[in-house]
Scaffold this motif. Sequence first.
Motif, PDB file in Angstrom:
ATOM      1  N   ILE A 428       1.000  -1.286   0.371  1.00  0.00           N
ATOM      2  CA  ILE A 428      -0.206  -0.276   0.224  1.00  0.00           C
ATOM      3  C   ILE A 428       0.870   1.378  -0.118  1.00  0.00           C
ATOM      4  N   PHE A 429       1.815   1.235   0.982  1.00  0.00           N
ATOM      5  CA  PHE A 429       3.201   2.302   1.059  1.00  0.00           C
ATOM      6  C   PHE A 429       2.948   2.887  -0.371  1.00  0.00           C
ATOM      7  N   VAL A 430       3.933   1.444  -1.168  1.00  0.00           N
ATOM      8  CA  VAL A 430       4.775   1.507  -2.766  1.00  0.00           C
ATOM      9  C   VAL A 430       3.826   2.222  -3.092  1.00  0.00           C
ATOM     10  N   VAL A 431       2.600   2.177  -3.219  1.00  0.00           N
ATOM     11  CA  VAL A 431       1.224   2.116  -4.515  1.00  0.00           C
ATOM     12  C   VAL A 431       1.280   3.589  -4.068  1.00  0.00           C
ATOM     13  N   VAL A 432       1.222   4.357  -2.650  1.00  0.00           N
ATOM     14  CA  VAL A 432       0.581   5.367  -2.489  1.00  0.00           C
ATOM     15  C   VAL A 432       2.202   6.315  -2.674  1.00  0.00           C
ATOM     16  N   GLN A 433       3.227   6.299  -2.717  1.00  0.00           N
ATOM     17  CA  GLN A 433       4.418   6.879  -3.102  1.00  0.00           C
ATOM     18  C   GLN A 433       4.388   6.809  -4.445  1.00  0.00           C
ATOM     19  N   PHE A 434       4.186   5.848  -5.230  1.00  0.00           N
ATOM     20  CA  PHE A 434       3.851   6.378  -6.640  1.00  0.00           C
ATOM     21  C   PHE A 434       3.442   6.738  -7.137  1.00  0.00           C
ATOM     22  N   SER A 435       1.947   6.599  -6.729  1.00  0.00           N
ATOM     23  CA  SER A 435       0.697   7.591  -6.713  1.00  0.00           C
ATOM     24  C   SER A 435       1.156   9.352  -6.907  1.00  0.00           C
ATOM     25  N   ALA A 436       1.616   9.659  -5.054  1.00  0.00           N
ATOM     26  CA  ALA A 436       2.240  11.288  -5.856  1.00  0.00           C
ATOM     27  C   ALA A 436       3.008  11.460  -6.250  1.00  0.00           C
ATOM     28  N   SER A 437       4.500  10.463  -6.518  1.00  0.00           N
ATOM     29  CA  SER A 437       5.357  10.987  -7.546  1.00  0.00           C
ATOM     30  C   SER A 437       5.023  11.045  -8.715  1.00  0.00           C
ATOM     31  N   ILE A 438       3.773  10.451  -9.342  1.00  0.00           N
ATOM     32  CA  ILE A 438       2.670  10.482 -10.722  1.00  0.00           C
ATOM     33  C   ILE A 438       2.144  11.713 -10.200  1.00  0.00           C
ATOM     34  N   ILE A 439       2.136  11.771  -9.190  1.00  0.00           N
ATOM     35  CA  ILE A 439       0.684  13.321  -9.604  1.00  0.00           C
ATOM     36  C   ILE A 439       1.773  14.143  -9.696  1.00  0.00           C
ATOM     37  N   LEU A 440       2.968  14.129  -9.179  1.00  0.00           N
ATOM     38  CA  LEU A 440       3.974  15.288  -8.934  1.00  0.00           C
ATOM     39  C   LEU A 440       4.453  16.088 -10.313  1.00  0.00           C
ATOM     40  N   ILE A 441       5.047  14.606 -11.888  1.00  0.00           N
ATOM     41  CA  ILE A 441       5.273  14.528 -12.495  1.00  0.00           C
ATOM     42  C   ILE A 441       3.966  15.015 -13.119  1.00  0.00           C
ATOM     43  N   ILE A 442       2.637  14.685 -13.049  1.00  0.00           N
ATOM     44  CA  ILE A 442       2.158  15.062 -13.916  1.00  0.00           C
ATOM     45  C   ILE A 442       1.977  16.861 -13.393  1.00  0.00           C
ATOM     46  N   GLY A 443       2.042  17.443 -12.405  1.00  0.00           N
ATOM     47  CA  GLY A 443       2.224  18.681 -12.670  1.00  0.00           C
ATOM     48  C   GLY A 443       2.527  19.451 -12.664  1.00  0.00           C
ATOM     49  N   THR A 444       4.018  18.835 -13.291  1.00  0.00           N
ATOM     50  CA  THR A 444       5.185  19.741 -13.452  1.00  0.00           C
ATOM     51  C   THR A 444       5.068  19.237 -14.783  1.00  0.00           C
ATOM     52  N   ILE A 445       4.031  18.711 -15.880  1.00  0.00           N
ATOM     53  CA  ILE A 445       3.872  18.647 -17.115  1.00  0.00           C
ATOM     54  C   ILE A 445       2.757  19.962 -17.789  1.00  0.00           C
ATOM     55  N   ILE A 446       2.189  20.074 -16.729  1.00  0.00           N
ATOM     56  CA  ILE A 446       0.647  20.579 -16.898  1.00  0.00           C
ATOM     57  C   ILE A 446       1.334  21.905 -16.780  1.00  0.00           C
ATOM     58  N   ILE A 447       2.274  22.659 -16.135  1.00  0.00           N
ATOM     59  CA  ILE A 447       2.724  24.144 -15.479  1.00  0.00           C
ATOM     60  C   ILE A 447       3.719  24.099 -16.784  1.00  0.00           C
TER      61      ILE A 447
END
Length: 633
Positions: A428-447
């Motif tokens: 579960i922690f690994v999934v949360v960690q990767f999800s947070a990382s993906i959100i940050l990457i998507i946010g960077t792409i949007i910006i």
Amino acid sequence: MFRNYLIISFRNIIKNKWFSLTNIIGLAVGMACFILILAYVQFEMSFDRFHEKADSIHLVIYQDSYIKSNVEEYSAATPELLAKALTDSIPEIVNATRIMNPWTKKAVLQNNEKSFYETGLYADRNFLSIFSFPLIKGDRIESLADPNSVVISESAAKKLLGNEDPIGKSIEYKERHKQYNLHITGVLKNLPANSHLQFDYLISVATLIADKSNSFMIKTWDVGNFITYVEVKKGSKKAIVEGKFPSFLKKYEQKGYQLYLQPLKDIHLRSHFWRETSTNNEMKYIYLFISIAFVILLIACINYMNLATARAATRSKEIGIRKVAGANRTQLFKQFIGESFIVALLALGIALGLIKLSLPYFCSLVGIDIQINYLHNTALLSLLILTVMFVGIASGSYPAVVLSALKPVSVLRDYARSGKKGSKMRNIFVVVQFSASIILIIGTIIIFGQMNYIKTKRLGYDREHVAVIPIRTREAMKEKSVIKTELLNFPEVEGVSVSGGLPTNIRSRLLGVKLEKDNGEKVKMQMCFDYVDYDFLDVFKIELLQGRNFSREYGSDKNAVIFNETAVKKIGWKEPLGKKFKFMREEYHIIGVVKDFYFASLHSHIEPMFLSLEEGSNIAVRLKPGSVPRNIG
């Protein structure tokens, strides 16, 4: 007992040095990012809070009711008469001050052979009694009371006069429209970076009033060139004061307007008004940065949890032996939490080193100079302590719970089966960690996409291959025609315009332009305007939708204007050409309509605007493609 836990913790860290180093560096990077971002947030939220009367000071803003029916637009540009009228009419307003931006962003301050370009403001005698900028020399009220008086900053005084006492000394003030001989009546400490007002000098408003060429904006409600701040009584509610504005406007026969108060502390993060003195930030970005900071720290903590629980198999015998020897679950829990706090403290030490190394680059990235002084900044020091506590508890609690719960018999016999209980949570922690990382990457792409949109957005004019040369002094203004002629002689130059405004900055706004609709109804609306020459539309390739451009063949064009399409739509004209209206006490007629272009932020709606014929102080040179770098160099 504590000493024993401490020794065991350090032994485990040293024994498993590569594992410990991975954990510590991971936490250190996360903590460094977290502290840097929150230091930036703290700086942004500290704006203007150093003033003694910060809670009582408000900026007066207004809204045109006619504009309000179409778009929500507010302005900080107010008439010169407003400040005194407010203190005379509303008891809750105990003081008011007016400031005005000079016609040029930077002007020349000269003392004999020494001259420097500096940024400043016009301010009235009440300014320093409302705002508590540190005054080294001079009187807070009398320093700006008389015509031709100026208060300068400590750095400006040093540059102009060296170690001489500046009080009473004369300096020359030169800009493209005005030239004054000023007497220094005060010296201010250099302004803090967290002030929305930034200036190197203050010229008294009395200087403006004494200059008869400025009479068009003095003692009138129709020209809004000033910015007004008020000081309200302590305990007076903003809503009560604003509730008295309608009757105040009625008393002074100012129909169609609404006044509001903007608290000083909210200006930097919650103000985006026309004619503001500075470019402000937005609160939504502060919330975004705070969220990013916590997500980064959370990722670092989850990474520590996963590594600690994954390593539990190597410590199973230790746990089993301790439990057989009599250690209870609480004691083991304390041990593992203690180890987590020690790792967090070591990570903090490395994080502080990373912050010191990366701070110059971070300041360059965000465009501000952040000074981090941990000992003198109580909030930041508290943040460091809370960060260690958060990291210690958040990253150590789950491994401590899992490891202290292991049963002695199972761990000594076979940990492989007993360790499966923690594997699901680690997944579960690994999934949360990767999800947070993906959100940050998507946010960077949007910006990145948004920044690219801003760079490539069609603004309604062609800004490529155009170089702008601002004229800063009156002497240069006299030679502008000669400069234009000489520039046109270069084969690489396609065109030259000498205008007052630029497509990026239409500078002036009229508060009450009286116009007549097609049905005969008379309306009063605010409009932006600026002065341009015959070549302005051609140099910037602004599209003409109706009518014609200014032309030297028509002598009547000195009283001609060109509207933008938004102005025509808001008034409701079907045939705008030839329509007449009064402007600056003279009658003007419309000869053309240009396609809308953005002359303010892309966050703002395009407002009604018109262009009038008169040469200004910005020389815009359109160069042929391919010759820009060579000619600018």
